[in-house]
Structure formats: structure tokens, C-alpha cells
Design a protein around this motif. Structure first.
Motif, PDB file in Angstrom:
ATOM      1  N   LEU A  29      28.927 -32.112 -10.339  1.00 11.48           N
ATOM      2  CA  LEU A  29      27.806 -31.389 -10.948  1.00 11.48           C
ATOM      3  C   LEU A  29      26.879 -32.359 -11.669  1.00 11.48           C
ATOM      4  N   LEU A  41      28.451 -13.657 -11.740  1.00  4.27           N
ATOM      5  CA  LEU A  41      28.497 -13.903 -13.171  1.00  4.27           C
ATOM      6  C   LEU A  41      27.072 -13.938 -13.728  1.00  4.27           C
ATOM      7  N   ALA A  61      26.720 -24.848 -13.436  1.00  2.00           N
ATOM      8  CA  ALA A  61      27.874 -24.015 -13.098  1.00  2.00           C
ATOM      9  C   ALA A  61      28.447 -24.450 -11.771  1.00  2.00           C
ATOM     10  N   ILE A  62      29.758 -24.308 -11.683  1.00  2.72           N
ATOM     11  CA  ILE A  62      30.482 -24.691 -10.472  1.00  2.72           C
ATOM     12  C   ILE A  62      31.339 -23.510 -10.039  1.00  2.72           C
ATOM     13  N   GLY A  63      31.204 -23.127  -8.787  1.00  2.00           N
ATOM     14  CA  GLY A  63      32.163 -22.209  -8.177  1.00  2.00           C
ATOM     15  C   GLY A  63      32.376 -20.884  -8.871  1.00  2.00           C
ATOM     16  N   VAL A  64      31.328 -20.295  -9.435  1.00  2.00           N
ATOM     17  CA  VAL A  64      31.506 -18.966 -10.020  1.00  2.00           C
ATOM     18  C   VAL A  64      30.713 -17.950  -9.202  1.00  2.00           C
ATOM     19  N   ASP A  84      27.964 -24.405  -5.536  1.00  8.25           N
ATOM     20  CA  ASP A  84      28.863 -23.460  -4.892  1.00  8.25           C
ATOM     21  C   ASP A  84      29.025 -22.165  -5.695  1.00  8.25           C
ATOM     22  N   VAL A 122      29.645 -23.969 -17.062  1.00  7.61           N
ATOM     23  CA  VAL A 122      30.531 -22.850 -16.756  1.00  7.61           C
ATOM     24  C   VAL A 122      31.250 -23.200 -15.461  1.00  7.61           C
ATOM     25  N   PRO A 171      35.301 -22.657 -13.309  1.00  2.46           N
ATOM     26  CA  PRO A 171      36.693 -22.201 -13.317  1.00  2.46           C
ATOM     27  C   PRO A 171      37.629 -23.365 -13.651  1.00  2.46           C
ATOM     28  N   ARG A 227      38.593 -25.922 -11.067  1.00  2.60           N
ATOM     29  CA  ARG A 227      37.578 -26.748 -10.415  1.00  2.60           C
ATOM     30  C   ARG A 227      36.954 -27.763 -11.365  1.00  2.60           C
TER      31      ARG A 227
END
Lengths: 363, 363
Positions: free
Chosen positions: B349, A326, A320-323, A304, B337, B339, B342
Motif C-alpha cells: 500500500l 465498508l 485500505a487493503i482488502g476490505v 483490492d 484500514v 484486515p 493482510r
């Protein structure tokens, strides 16, 4: 090259450092030695665009002294064509040194030189060579030629050339240059794009060494003096003379030292896809983002995420999740995380790392 | 412990994996073997809180079979006290196995057992021991005791105990438990906090093994059967019996299997600072963020960042510019990485990484 009466040289300026591309770029691995957009290093790509145009003996690379050996190992050029500058001094002293190197090899003739950055991204090498050939023909008439790229967006990361009258249309369009414009703010960039007579300044120049020297004599006499002295000394004294004179040169760009002041500046118009690979944002564009806008090199698992650039190291996974928007880069012993709209500050971060006294280990 | 007539045992449940703490947590390095909040591993801290209360011979660790050897090496316990579960099966089968292990050692007496997670963060070990001691005394009367933590925020990451009447106030407050409540949504959590009679479910339980068995017989007879069979076999058949029976157990928590259904559930109230270290957010809180809200472990250089958790590896620098509320973790060959809001999705992941067929190298 049947239309060129003088010998033609190319000078690749490879003095850059890798700070904007930290942590992939390091002190020991400047931008030109990175493979940012494909498998080859930037400087190899630059050289490969030139070799159909001139033989290796007439291609010079000027670089930071630390990078002479790596570049000699990398490029199929005569080793003596890779020359180290004693210190870093922007593009005008580099051009002055290049002029001396070329004239020492051709004391009788009036050679023409192509001066170009070691890092540029463009796919259409044939189009570049067409423009360079036409520019060299134009330079043979005594003009100082620069290459302007027709903009397709109001980019604020480039300098601009303001064009005057069109001089010729075939085989390449040439224009008078009315002014060099610094990197504009977004509003000005938009105006430039709409006006139609502005071009991105590619940093590629073409001129006879004699014409360059004349311009130096008028606008930057200390550089003309250096070139003349470097031409005059015997081989055995060249290094010592360079060592003495070069560090005394001002830090000044060729644009500022000469091009903004001289008459007879003309611009060849290039329409090929071009980028100066000035930051991680350029790399993202070149890597062709997927449908979610993510551009990935190396091993990554993105859940996401949108509009990111992710550059992994070999055998290092970035998850990586939800960024969004970036830039995430891991290389060796360091990782960078930075919003896309702040990649210009990577240099500042590298400065902070340098001041944090870890030694050179992360630089 | 002068008030305890039966032998007291502690059982540390160390079956967890490290997925929520990827990439620091790996298959080979579950949460309980990580040093997340100080220099020691979570399970060492848990053990150290118990050793002033009871001797090592009466502290058992039940864990995933893969972690038996690492835990034996790490903890100063008799090796036979670290027992591997044949497969992973939540807390109710773990409690049933623990009851069997303890009763085999004390066939005559009716031992009391403290059952607690291997990963909890609390600074005031003495306060914990005071509560455990009082809870054991209460359990000696035939009650099933749980420990509730007085909430200081409407946390949605914990289950809650709904309290009924107060039973005693000294030396520790005990209440009847009216209900076990699942992790609430934010609004419900707020209501719980305001109501005053809700406590965080710490996952710590105290009971006599006989009382536990009685509850199993009534509410989860297959678990009671396993315990009885494990008690009945000779030493030489214990392993094979465990191997046969344990995998057949349902995956079910002790809360759900027994506590939500049984009568005579009482809660001791704990007022110490407590956390279950359920995600990277817990780690951030425990690491004491600086004025900008950033909590850092390892080497980092943060430019204009706020409210981040940054966990670096030894000799790996994380540099970040202008990011907020982000968790950045590098460990070994992987980087996360994500937030802060989350971090619950880190497991997802890890699942995606597992499905990406890199083999186990990043897991």
C-alpha cells in the motif's frame, strides 16, 4: 405560475442534525450544511431547485436556532426568511410555525405553501418544478397534496404512499392516497414494488395554509392554536410568543399529525431520480462507484477493495487493503469505520461518543 | 562478565524503515523510533536491555544516515557511537562495518560483538542478558553463536533454526545448528513446532570480530575486504572510504552471507517471551486485547467490534461499528484500514501511495 391565483411560498425544513453523517456531520455542521454529493451544500442545492419557481422573498427556511446564522451567511435569502425554532420538534410544529409566518405576511390572501426537506438528492430540478407547479394548482382546489416517487427498487429506508384511484394524468399524474405506510421490511417492500400502486413518500407537501390550519384544528388542535396565536400577536411580541408556545408542541411528524388522518389527500406522482440522503449508503450511490464498486471522495489509496465508500478529509489520505462493503470516513479529528449494512447505527456510535465524556470535541 | 577475556561490544542494527507500520511509521519516523508497545521507543527499550551488561561507550548503533541525528538526540550514547550507513544494505554489510568500527577502537585485542536488531519486544531483559553473557563466553571459544527462541506457536512470520546435538545444558542450553530455515508455510511451521528441535531465529548473533572476518573471507570476501580497508585507513580517510566501499556491497543478510554456510554455528536457547514486532499483528498481541479481542491505543469508541487493533492519534477519535479482525490506524494525515491477515501488504500500500505522486506528504 399563471394558473395560481394565490401567492405561493416555499418552506425549507432544515432542522436536521448531522449524526447519521458523523464524523463529517457534527453538531456545528448538520446534514443540510454538508456537501455530500457534489461541491455545494445540500441546502444550497435544495434552494437552487426552487429559485426558478419563486422569488427569494417567498422562500423561508426553518431551522435549529444554532444554524440560523450559518444558513443566513450561506443562502441568498432575506435574513428574516431564515427562522430559528426555539427547540427541535419534528415536522408538524414546523409546518404550523411556517403557516403562521406566511399568513402574517399575507393576512388578506390565502397563500399556498410548498413544504419540503432541506436535504434531498435529485438531479432533475425542472421535473421537480413541473410537479410542484401542478401540485400547487391542485392545492388551490382545497386538497392536501403530497409528492410520491415511483419506486425503482424495494427500498426499506423510505415510507410509502398507498395510492387509490387515479385522478388526472396530465400534466402530472395525481392519485387519491389510501394510506401512509411506515418504512417496510424487505418482504413488504418487495410486495409494494410488485403491487404497482405504492410510491415513496418524499416528504414534500403542498397545501393552502388555510387548508392546513383546518386539518390542524381537526386532528392536532394544539398546533392550530399555536398558529392562530402566532398570527394574532403584534410583531413586537412574536418572538416571545414563539418562545412560549413552540416548546409546548408535541414532537410529531406532519404525516402522523395530519396526513394519515385527513381526507382529500392526493399524491402527485414524480418519476425523477430521487433520494432522501438518509445515510452514508445514499452518498455512496450518488458518488457513482467505480468498476470495483468503490466510491471515493478525497484522497484514498485502495488495494483490492470492493464496494466501499471512502470519504477523506482535505489533505488526509485513507489507505485500505482488502476490505469489502465498508464505509470509511475521516473528517477533522475523527474517523468512522462501519460496514455498509450497519450505517443506521452511526447515530448509536455518536451517542456512545457523547457518553464517553470527551466533551464536545468529537461531536 | 568475569568469564570474558576480551572486550565485549554491542551493535544495534537500526537501519529499518517504518513502512510496515504506516501510517504511524513514516520516512522520517522508522520503526525503531516508534513507541509501538509502551511509552518508550523500540530502540530505547533495546538499549535499556543492554546497559546493565555493558557501558555506553561499548554500545554502537548503525543506522540509516537520515536517522543518525534523531537517534543521537534520543539515546544516552556517545554521539560517535551512532553511525550512519551511506546507503541501506541489509545485515551482512552492517556487520562488516560494525566489525571495522570495533577493531579500529581495539586494534590489539580481539573484541567480541553482540549484533542485534533495534526492534524486538521482550519483557525479561535479565533473561536476555543471561543468554548473551553465556553466548559471549561460547564465542570466546571461536564459535559463531546465534540465539534461538523456543517457539510456543507455529508462527509463519519468523525464520527458524534447525537444531542438532545439544552441547551444554547449563547455565544456558547450546545446540549445534543444522540448518537455517526461511519463514515456513503454516503446515511446515506446525511440523517444526511438533518436531521440537526448531527455534525461532531471533536475529541476534554473538561472535569475535576475528571469527566473523574469517567467515567473511571464506564466504563473502568482498565484505572482508571492506572491513580490512576500513580498519587500515587513518581517521581522516575513514568517512570517504566508507562512502566509497559501502554502496558497492551486495544487499545480503548475515544469515545468508555467512551463517547458513559456516561450520561451528551454535545456538543458545532462549525461553523468554519474544517477538520481532514485524507487523501490526505483533503490536496487537503486545497491547493485550480486551475480552472482545480488541487492542486499543489512543481514543476509540468501538460498538460491537471484535479482535481489532485500533491505534488512534493524539486527539483523534476512531469510531467503529460491527467490524472484526480489522486493523485501523490513524496517524497524522493518514489512516489505514486493513484486515489482520493482510497486514503484510501494508508495504505494498505504501508503495502505491508513493507511486500516486502526492509527493512525500503521506510517506
Amino acid at each position: 405560475m399563471a394558473d395560481l391565483s394565490e401567492p405561493l411560498y416555499a418552506v425549507i425544513m432544515a432542522g436536521g442534525r448531522g449524526e447519521r453523517f458523523w464524523p463529517l456531520g457534527r453538531k456545528s455542521r448538520p446534514k443540510q450544511l454538508l456537501s455530500l454529493t457534489d461541491e455545494r451544500t445540500m441546502i444550497e442545492n435544495t434552494l437552487n431547485r426552487l429559485t426558478p419557481l419563486l422569488p427569494p422573498e417567498r422562500i423561508l427556511v426553518l431551522t435549529n436556532r444554532d444554524y440560523v446564522e450559518p444558513i443566513r451567511s450561506l443562502l441568498p435569502l432575506p435574513p428574516e426568511n431564515v427562522v430559528g425554532e426555539p427547540v427541535a420538534r419534528d415536522t408538524a410544529p414546523c409546518a404550523a410555525l411556517a403557516a403562521a409566518l406566511i399568513r402574517r405576511r399575507n393576512p388578506a390572501a390565502v397563500p399556498t405553501m410548498l413544504l419540503l426537506p432541506s436535504v434531498q438528492e435529485l438531479r432533475d430540478g425542472a421535473a421537480l418544478r413541473r410537479v410542484l407547479r401542478a401540485a400547487a394548482a391542485r392545492a388551490a382546489r382545497g386538497e392536501l397534496v403530497t409528492i410520491g416517487i415511483r419506486p425503482d427498487s424495494p427500498n426499506t429506508g423510505f415510507g410509502y404512499l398507498e395510492l387509490g384511484a387515479e385522478l388526472t394524468a396530465e400534466p402530472v399524474r395525481f392519485y387519491q392516497v389510501k394510506a401512509f405506510r411506515e418504512k417496510p421490511d424487505p418482504e413488504t417492500a418487495k410486495r409494494f414494488l410488485e403491487a404497482g400502486n405504492f410510491r415513496w413518500n418524499s416528504g414534500i407537501f403542498v397545501w393552502r395554509t388555510g387548508d392546513l390550519l383546518r386539518a390542524f384544528r381537526r386532528f392536532a388542535p394544539e398546533l392550530a392554536t399555536m398558529t392562530e396565536q402566532l398570527c394574532a400577536v403584534p410583531d413586537s411580541e412574536f418572538s416571545a410568543t414563539l418562545e412560549r408556545l413552540f416548546p409546548a408542541c408535541p414532537r410529531i411528524s406532519i404525516d402522523y399529525a395530519v396526513m394519515e388522518k385527513a381526507d382529500h389527500i392526493v399524491a402527485a406522482e414524480a418519476t425523477f431520480d430521487w433520494d432522501d440522503v438518509g445515510s452514508w449508503n445514499s452518498v455512496r450511490q450518488r458518488l457513482q462507484p467505480d468498476d470495483a464498486g468503490n466510491a471515493v471522495r478525497g484522497t484514498a489509496e485502495l488495494v483490492d477493495c470492493r464496494n466501499c465508500l471512502v470519504v477523506g478529509d482535505s489533505d488526509h489520505l485513507i489507505g485500505a487493503i482488502g476490505v469489502e462493503d465498508l464505509v470509511i470516513v475521516t473528517a477533522g479529528n475523527a474517523t468512522l469505520v462501519c460496514p455498509r449494512n450497519r450505517v443506521q447505527e452511526v447515530k448509536k456510535l455518536v451517542q456512545a461518543v457523547a457518553e464517553a465524556k470527551h466533551g464536545d470535541r468529537y461531536l
